[in-house]
Design a protein around this motif. Structure first.
Motif, PDB file in Angstrom:
ATOM      1  N   THR A 176       0.826  -1.206   0.000  1.00 41.04           N
ATOM      2  CA  THR A 176       0.000   0.000   0.000  1.00 41.04           C
ATOM      3  C   THR A 176       0.856   1.248   0.000  1.00 41.04           C
ATOM      4  OG1 THR A 176      -0.077  -0.184   2.382  1.00 41.04           O
ATOM      5  CG2 THR A 176      -1.975  -1.026   1.173  1.00 41.04           C
ATOM      6  N   LYS A 177       2.186   1.053  -0.106  1.00 41.10           N
ATOM      7  CA  LYS A 177       3.031   2.237  -0.158  1.00 41.10           C
ATOM      8  C   LYS A 177       3.031   2.773  -1.590  1.00 41.10           C
ATOM      9  CE  LYS A 177       6.633   3.722   2.727  1.00 41.10           C
ATOM     10  NZ  LYS A 177       5.763   4.813   2.928  1.00 41.10           N
ATOM     11  N   ASN A 178       2.694   4.058  -1.726  1.00 43.82           N
ATOM     12  CA  ASN A 178       2.686   4.644  -3.069  1.00 43.82           C
ATOM     13  C   ASN A 178       3.171   6.089  -2.977  1.00 43.82           C
ATOM     14  OD1 ASN A 178       0.354   6.435  -2.538  1.00 43.82           O
ATOM     15  ND2 ASN A 178      -0.731   4.495  -2.350  1.00 43.82           N
ATOM     16  N   GLU A 212       1.763   2.258 -18.274  1.00 44.80           N
ATOM     17  CA  GLU A 212       1.246   2.889 -17.059  1.00 44.80           C
ATOM     18  C   GLU A 212       0.121   2.060 -16.448  1.00 44.80           C
ATOM     19  OE1 GLU A 212       0.237   3.811 -20.029  1.00 44.80           O
ATOM     20  OE2 GLU A 212      -1.611   4.990 -20.004  1.00 44.80           O
ATOM     21  N   TRP A 213      -0.623   1.343 -17.310  1.00 42.40           N
ATOM     22  CA  TRP A 213      -1.722   0.534 -16.811  1.00 42.40           C
ATOM     23  C   TRP A 213      -1.266  -0.856 -16.405  1.00 42.40           C
ATOM     24  CZ3 TRP A 213      -5.657   3.039 -15.301  1.00 42.40           C
ATOM     25  CH2 TRP A 213      -6.092   4.191 -15.975  1.00 42.40           C
ATOM     26  N   GLU A 214      -0.362  -1.459 -17.253  1.00 39.97           N
ATOM     27  CA  GLU A 214      -0.051  -2.868 -17.054  1.00 39.97           C
ATOM     28  C   GLU A 214       1.055  -3.094 -16.033  1.00 39.97           C
ATOM     29  OE1 GLU A 214      -0.823  -5.062 -21.134  1.00 39.97           O
ATOM     30  OE2 GLU A 214       0.410  -3.298 -21.474  1.00 39.97           O
ATOM     31  N   GLN A 215       1.946  -2.104 -15.891  1.00 39.15           N
ATOM     32  CA  GLN A 215       3.137  -2.361 -15.078  1.00 39.15           C
ATOM     33  C   GLN A 215       3.205  -1.525 -13.808  1.00 39.15           C
ATOM     34  OE1 GLN A 215       5.596  -4.500 -16.013  1.00 39.15           O
ATOM     35  NE2 GLN A 215       5.356  -4.795 -18.212  1.00 39.15           N
ATOM     36  N   ALA A 216       2.356  -0.510 -13.696  1.00 38.36           N
ATOM     37  CA  ALA A 216       2.417   0.328 -12.502  1.00 38.36           C
ATOM     38  C   ALA A 216       1.127   0.175 -11.721  1.00 38.36           C
ATOM     39  CB  ALA A 216       2.613   1.800 -12.899  1.00 38.36           C
ATOM     40  N   SER A 217       1.252   0.254 -10.400  1.00 36.07           N
ATOM     41  CA  SER A 217       0.059   0.109  -9.583  1.00 36.07           C
ATOM     42  C   SER A 217      -0.781   1.378  -9.621  1.00 36.07           C
ATOM     43  CB  SER A 217       0.470  -0.200  -8.141  1.00 36.07           C
ATOM     44  OG  SER A 217       1.383   0.782  -7.711  1.00 36.07           O
ATOM     45  N   SER A 218      -1.995   1.303  -9.058  1.00 31.22           N
ATOM     46  CA  SER A 218      -2.864   2.483  -8.987  1.00 31.22           C
ATOM     47  C   SER A 218      -3.095   2.854  -7.531  1.00 31.22           C
ATOM     48  CB  SER A 218      -4.222   2.204  -9.635  1.00 31.22           C
ATOM     49  OG  SER A 218      -4.095   1.979 -11.000  1.00 31.22           O
ATOM     50  N   PRO A 219      -2.574   3.879  -6.948  1.00 29.53           N
ATOM     51  CA  PRO A 219      -1.604   4.781  -7.575  1.00 29.53           C
ATOM     52  C   PRO A 219      -0.198   4.156  -7.617  1.00 29.53           C
ATOM     53  CG  PRO A 219      -2.188   5.569  -5.378  1.00 29.53           C
ATOM     54  CD  PRO A 219      -2.895   4.265  -5.580  1.00 29.53           C
ATOM     55  N   PRO A 220       0.682   4.723  -8.413  1.00 31.42           N
ATOM     56  CA  PRO A 220       2.001   4.092  -8.588  1.00 31.42           C
ATOM     57  C   PRO A 220       2.866   4.282  -7.344  1.00 31.42           C
ATOM     58  CG  PRO A 220       1.527   5.636 -10.372  1.00 31.42           C
ATOM     59  CD  PRO A 220       0.503   5.867  -9.308  1.00 31.42           C
ATOM     60  N   ILE A 221       3.872   3.425  -7.226  1.00 30.99           N
ATOM     61  CA  ILE A 221       4.857   3.602  -6.165  1.00 30.99           C
ATOM     62  C   ILE A 221       5.764   4.754  -6.557  1.00 30.99           C
ATOM     63  CG2 ILE A 221       4.816   1.226  -5.392  1.00 30.99           C
ATOM     64  CD1 ILE A 221       7.282   0.720  -7.102  1.00 30.99           C
ATOM     65  N   LYS A 222       6.540   5.190  -5.600  1.00 28.07           N
ATOM     66  CA  LYS A 222       7.330   6.399  -5.817  1.00 28.07           C
ATOM     67  C   LYS A 222       8.270   6.269  -7.014  1.00 28.07           C
ATOM     68  CE  LYS A 222      10.118   9.707  -3.315  1.00 28.07           C
ATOM     69  NZ  LYS A 222      10.942   9.931  -2.146  1.00 28.07           N
ATOM     70  N   GLN A 223       8.922   5.108  -7.152  1.00 26.01           N
ATOM     71  CA  GLN A 223       9.851   4.974  -8.280  1.00 26.01           C
ATOM     72  C   GLN A 223       9.175   4.365  -9.507  1.00 26.01           C
ATOM     73  OE1 GLN A 223       9.868   3.326  -5.409  1.00 26.01           O
ATOM     74  NE2 GLN A 223      11.163   1.517  -5.469  1.00 26.01           N
ATOM     75  N   ASN A 224       7.866   4.375  -9.536  1.00 24.53           N
ATOM     76  CA  ASN A 224       7.042   3.961 -10.658  1.00 24.53           C
ATOM     77  C   ASN A 224       6.968   2.460 -10.889  1.00 24.53           C
ATOM     78  OD1 ASN A 224       6.518   6.644 -11.093  1.00 24.53           O
ATOM     79  ND2 ASN A 224       7.951   6.831 -12.804  1.00 24.53           N
ATOM     80  N   PHE A 225       8.131   1.799 -10.994  1.00 27.62           N
ATOM     81  CA  PHE A 225       8.108   0.370 -11.306  1.00 27.62           C
ATOM     82  C   PHE A 225       8.985  -0.389 -10.320  1.00 27.62           C
ATOM     83  CE2 PHE A 225       5.981   1.201 -15.204  1.00 27.62           C
ATOM     84  CZ  PHE A 225       6.545   2.337 -15.729  1.00 27.62           C
TER      85      PHE A 225
END
Lengths: 214, 550, 313
Positions: free
Chosen positions: B21-23, B517-530
């Motif tokens: 849950t860290k984003n 952005e949809w397939e590889q990053a969470s919603s919302p994304p983590i700080k370093q994106n991937f």
């Protein structure tokens, strides 16, 4: 701010990507500067075409010797800047500081001479705008020429002052040992900027000082 | 009206609650962590807050204008005040809302995600861009608060340089400063797209949103410096009377117009290209089909950017410029219309034999296509020399550019906000209310601006505080529409804010869209994106799974 | 001028109907493409609506031929508009030689109109029906724009130079005159009317009212008042060139160039005399900037023009 040399920033894969990005970024920035000065050159072009005699006359009011000295000074400063970049690539701390300081000194000489020129103009009431007086023909259009002279050289001088500020920063970092053969990007980038400022002057000098001179 | 009309798949929902849950949103709550952030996603949020603020400021001016125009007489405010209203409406909307909007909010947020990067090339420069924008905004607000400006957003000389006695220099400084924000953002995007694409992500695999922003960034970088120096010259003329725009000294007011429009025409492409990028993303996702004519859409963005620099004189057909110059500018203006037409046809063709669903983003995208088509076609009228002579500086022009900027750019912006809201916030907005407000905006918009085409051809000039009686009925219709439109814009503000707290939590990919952005990053994304740098092995929008032959 | 609700302004000039025809062509093209796009989107959105979450539509590869067709056809349609519009534009901004000349000077916030026979008007322009009229225009201060919707015509008036436009009125009546370039506080009050009259009526109007001297008579008075006649005499060894018969012909300049003596040149010579000094004369003419108004310049120009015909000064 840590006092260690800068290494790879967190968002880059490797130093090569980081350097190429910085380089592309600085070149892009210089393109924006070309467009920025371009507006002034466009205005100059329009009015020189429209008022050739007034521009000829206005140009003769400028001190071509001081302008020529300044041109030589700036070209030398580009040489010292290039040497600073060279020694940054070699990682020689003292030489970096030496050549950056020389560049700053030459830049200061340039600005000093410009200050002398400006004060001459003020003395003769050749001001950009209100207060301009000129006992000669085409005085209104000579006024426009003088306005361009001050605006263009003033904008150029402003960019030089920023360049000097950047070089002071580089000297501080260089003395802290930040630059080496592995990492010298900022020096090279400021070098690019300084060369650009020099090139702008190379255009300004003949366009402003040498109209109709033989 | 709180339930979504579709149901995200159960396994996708589970993924978001089981996962970390860290984003980027909860990585630090202090003001310092936001105001000194170098995370492109947080900077995008900073921009979102500030441009929304300026949108409502500009909107208030619009409402006051339309209120005054309910009656033919100048009974709501004095002429000087009215002249300040339309000036400040234009200035705020163009420089502080439209030009930053999609690039600074959606572009900043999404470009690194879409190309598989951890951030933009110059994160600290990105933060500096926002501060510069903010400072420019402060100067402009000061100009507004300390008496206003009344030159029109176009600052024509010699009125602006000599005759106006309002806060011209203050406003010019505000616009000048904010221009550097635009330049630096464009520079950042250009370098990022060139240098930071993930392995396997070749140019022709890029999402069209990225192509659109690449083209936009070229314009920002090349065009904005010219308006910057032009504003400097106006300021110098005003303060020192240097004379270059003063006809009494031999100065040429038309020089100002050429310099000004050299930027301000390409500026309109800064405002529309990103919206076109958004529409490309939405249409392909909600037709569940690879976009038709990918390379044509990509190249058309570049063509618009290039051709857009060659047509500025079409703002000056009646100005006294040479007839031959007008001829050339008219010809080139028709050419620049064609790439936009190509996009409209390709988007429409994407729907053919697709699997089309109509959630709010798609409604906004379709609304965009319809309204942009009308707006773009009316541009043809303005590019036609003899017709432009009649309608130049009338409400016909006002209607044209509002169709593009409001019917086009703002619809694109809202469509993008709805589409990527789950990605940015991790929440779903209420679908029913979203569709309702799309409809309200669409209806309100037409009612506001279509009558203006008519009253413009009838001859009603723009920037008029009072007007002949026979134009009143059309003005009343327009004001009625503006009221509806205003309500239409308030509704999303409310439910977006509501959704932050009470909206259903979103899965990683509620739309089942293709894209990193949809397939590889969470919603919302983590700080370093991937978690891991993505590797790209297929083209964009591969909705139809490829069969790999042995 | 209450005409009730209209969708189009009246057509009161030879140009108006032609512009409206071109406008209708553009409307037709726009309506066609708008309806086409709306219809196709509606059709596809309904016919291809998603029926199940699992369906996967086939990818349709791009078609170069299709892209070319829908690029070239719109291009051709726009080229028609371009050519048509350009033709009409050149017609209206290139006055014929026999046009009746009327002078317009805009200033914040009124229009000053001067007929060659001396009649002056403020915010009103009387013109005869069926005769080409050329407006020569300038402004004393900021940029304005002289706009007559019923003629489908406007042209900016720019400080420091003259701009021109021409029309031929086809329908008697009164029509709106607007300023169409924002010029400050009373921009929307800088309006008036254009009155198109039958030729006989127009002649009546010209000779009626307070007796007005013809433009060139006033101009001659100014010529004396500003002492122009002390240098510009038709004698050898005069300080300034003779102005008899110079208008409309080229003059050789000091630097070898040759320029046409038109309104623009005369205006420049009065305000900035030594920019284009005539060959064989010293650049000693003083400037009259700030002493003579734009209206005054037009009057003096009319006088100099008149010297071409009767040869006296």
């Amino acid at each position: 701010m840590a006092s260690q040399p800068h290494t790879l920033q967190h968002h880059f894969e490797d130093l090569e990507q980081q350097f190429e990005s910085s380089s592309l970024g600085m070149w892009t920035f210089l393109v924006t500067e070309i467009l920025f000065f371009g507006g002034l050159f466009t205005g100059y072009l329009v009015y020189r075409t429209r008022f050739p005699e007034a521009f000829h006359l206005g140009s003769s009011l400028l001190d071509v010797q001081l302008g020529a000295v300044n041109t030589a000074v700036l070209i030398c400063s580009s040489l010292t800047m290039a040497l600073a970049v060279y020694w940054a690539q070699k990682g020689d701390k003292n030489k970096i500081v030496l050549f950056l300081s020389l560049t700053i000194a030459l830049g200061a000489v340039f600005l000093g001479i410009k200050a002398v020129e400006y004060s001459h103009k003020f003395h003769h009431h050749l001001l950009p705008g209100n207060g301009f007086t000129f006992e000669g023909p085409f005085s209104d259009q000579v006024r426009i020429f003088i306005s361009f002279y001050f605006t263009m050289t003033g904008m150029h001088a402003f960019h030089m002052i920023i360049g000097i500020g950047l070089m002071i920063y580089l000297i501080v970092r260089a003395r802290q040992g930040w630059y080496s053969s592995e990492y010298n990007t900022p020096v090279e980038m400021v070098g690019l900027y300084w060369h650009f400022v020099d090139i702008v002057w190379i255009y300004l000098f003949p366009l402003l000082y040498l109209i109709g001179r033989h | 009206m709180g339930t979504a009309v579709f149901n995200p798949r159960e396994d996708q929902l589970a993924e978001s609650t089981n996962g970390s849950t860290k984003n980027y949103l909860n990585a630090g709550f202090s003001a310092k962590s936001w105001l000194l952030t170098i995370d492109h996603k947080r900077i995008a949020i900073l921009y979102l807050l500030s441009i929304t603020f300026f949108f409502f400021i500009g909107g208030i001016f619009a409402l006051l204008i339309r209120l005054e125009l309910l009656t033919p007489q100048g009974d709501l405010m004095q002429a000087e005040t009215y002249n300040k209203m339309f000036t400040m409406h234009g200035m705020v909307m163009i420089f502080f809302f439209l030009i930053p909007s999609i690039p600074a909010v959606l572009g900043n947020f999404l470009i690194p995600l879409m190309i598989g990067a951890k951030d933009l090339a110059f994160p600290r420069l990105n933060l500096l861009s926002w501060y510069i924008y903010f400072i420019g905004g402060l100067f402009t607000l000061a100009a507004i608060v300390f008496g206003g400006v009344d030159t029109g957003w176009t600052f024509y000389t010699p009125y602006s340089s000599t005759y106006s006695n309002t806060n011209v220099i203050l406003a010019a400084v505000g616009v000048f400063v904010s221009g550097f924000s635009s330049i630096l953002t464009g520079l950042n995007f250009l370098v990022t797209i060139h240098k930071m694409r993930a392995p396997g992500l070749t140019w022709f695999r890029l999402p069209l949103f990225v192509w659109a922003h690449y083209a936009t960034s070229i314009i920002q970088v090349l065009g904005t410096p010219v308006v910057a120096i032009t504003l400097v010259l106006v300021g110098l003329e005003r303060f020192f009377h240097i004379g270059i725009f003063d006809p009494k000294l031999g100065g040429d007011p038309l020089l100002f117009q050429h310099l000004f429009w050299f930027y301000s025409h390409p500026a309109v492409y800064i405002m529309i290209l990103p919206a076109m990028g958004v529409v490309s993303e939405i249409v392909t996702c909600f037709a569940k089909k690879k976009i038709f004519g990918y390379s044509f859409i990509a190249f058309s963005s570049i063509a618009i950017a290039v051709l857009g620099f060659l047509v500025w004189g079409h703002h000056m057909f009646t100005s006294g410029q040479s007839n031959y110059a007008s001829l050339v500018f008219s010809f080139l203006s028709f050419l620049v219309a064609i790439p936009s037409a190509i996009k409209v046809f390709n988007w429409t063709a994407t729907l053919y034999k697709g699997s089309v669903s109509y959630q709010a983003p798609m409604l906004y995208a379709i609304g965009f296509i319809g309204l942009f088509t009308i707006g773009g076609l009316t541009g043809i009228f303005l590019g036609t020399l003899a017709v432009d002579v009649h309608v130049h500086d009338t409400y016909f022009v006002v209607a044209h550019f509002h169709y593009i900027m409001v019917g086009g750019a703002i619809m694109g912006y809202l469509g993008g906000m709805h589409f990527w809201w789950p990605k940015i916030t991790g929440r779903l907005y209420p679908e029913g209310w979203a569709r309702f407000s799309a409809l309200v905006i669409f209806v309100g918009f037409h009612l506001t601006f279509f009558p203006q085409f008519i009253v413009g051809y009838l001859g009603m000039p723009r920037r008029y505080h009072v007007y002949p009686d026979e134009f009143q009925i059309l003005n009343v219709l327009s004001t009625a529409g503006a009221t509806i439109l205003g309500i239409g814009y308030l509704i999303p503000l409310i439910y977006f804010l509501w959704s932050l707290r009470y909206g259903k939590k979103s899965s990683r990919n509620p739309w089942n869209a293709k894209g990193l952005e949809w397939e590889q990053a969470s919603s919302p994304p983590i700080k370093q994106n991937f978690e891991v740098t993505p590797v790209v092995i297929e083209d964009a929008y591969e909705y139809q799974p490829k069969v790999w032959l042995k | 001028m209450d005409k009730g609700f209209q969708l189009f302004p009246e057509q009161a000039s030879t140009l108006a109907g032609q512009v409206d025809a071109l406008y209708f062509y553009l409307v037709a093209v726009s309506v066609f493409f708008s309806i086409l796009i709306f219809f196709l989107i509606y059709l596809f959105a309904v016919k291809y609506r998603r029926r199940s979450e699992d369906e996967v539509p086939k990818e349709i590869p791009g078609l170069l031929k299709l892209e070319l067709v829908w690029s070239i056809i719109p291009l051709m349609l726009t080229m028609v508009a371009f050519a048509w519009g350009a033709t009409l534009y050149f017609d209206s901004y290139n006055p014929p030689d026999n046009a009746l000349e009327i002078y317009v000077v805009g200033k914040q916030w009124m229009w000053h109109i001067q007929h060659p026979t001396g009649q002056r008007e403020i915010n009103e322009l009387h013109v005869p029906l069926g005769q080409p009229v050329k407006l020569t225009m300038t402004t004393e201060d900021v940029i304005h724009s002289f706009y007559i919707p019923a003629f489908r015509l406007k042209k900016d008036v720019v400080p420091g130079r003259y701009t021109t436009m021409f029309f031929e009125a086809t329908k008697p009546g009164e029509y709106h005159l607007f300023c169409a370039e924002y010029c400050g506080t009373k921009h929307s009050k800088m309006i008036g009317k254009v009155v198109v009259q039958e030729p006989a009526e127009y002649q009546n109007w010209l000779s009626g009212g307070t007796s007005n001297e013809p433009l060139e008579v006033i101009g001659e008075k100014k010529f004396q008042q500003f002492a122009c006649h002390t240098c510009h005499v038709d004698k050898p060894n005069a300080r300034g060139p003779s102005l008899v018969g110079v208008y409309g012909k080229p003059v050789r300049l000091q630097d070898g160039r040759s320029v046409l003596v038109d309104e623009e040149y005369i205006r420049e010579s009065i305000l900035n005399p030594n920019a284009k000094t005539a060959a064989g004369y010293k650049p000693v003419m003083p400037t009259f900037k700030g002493q003579v108004s734009e209206v005054g310049i037009l009057q003096i120009t009319a006088y100099i023009k008149s010297l071409a015909t009767d040869g006296s000064n």
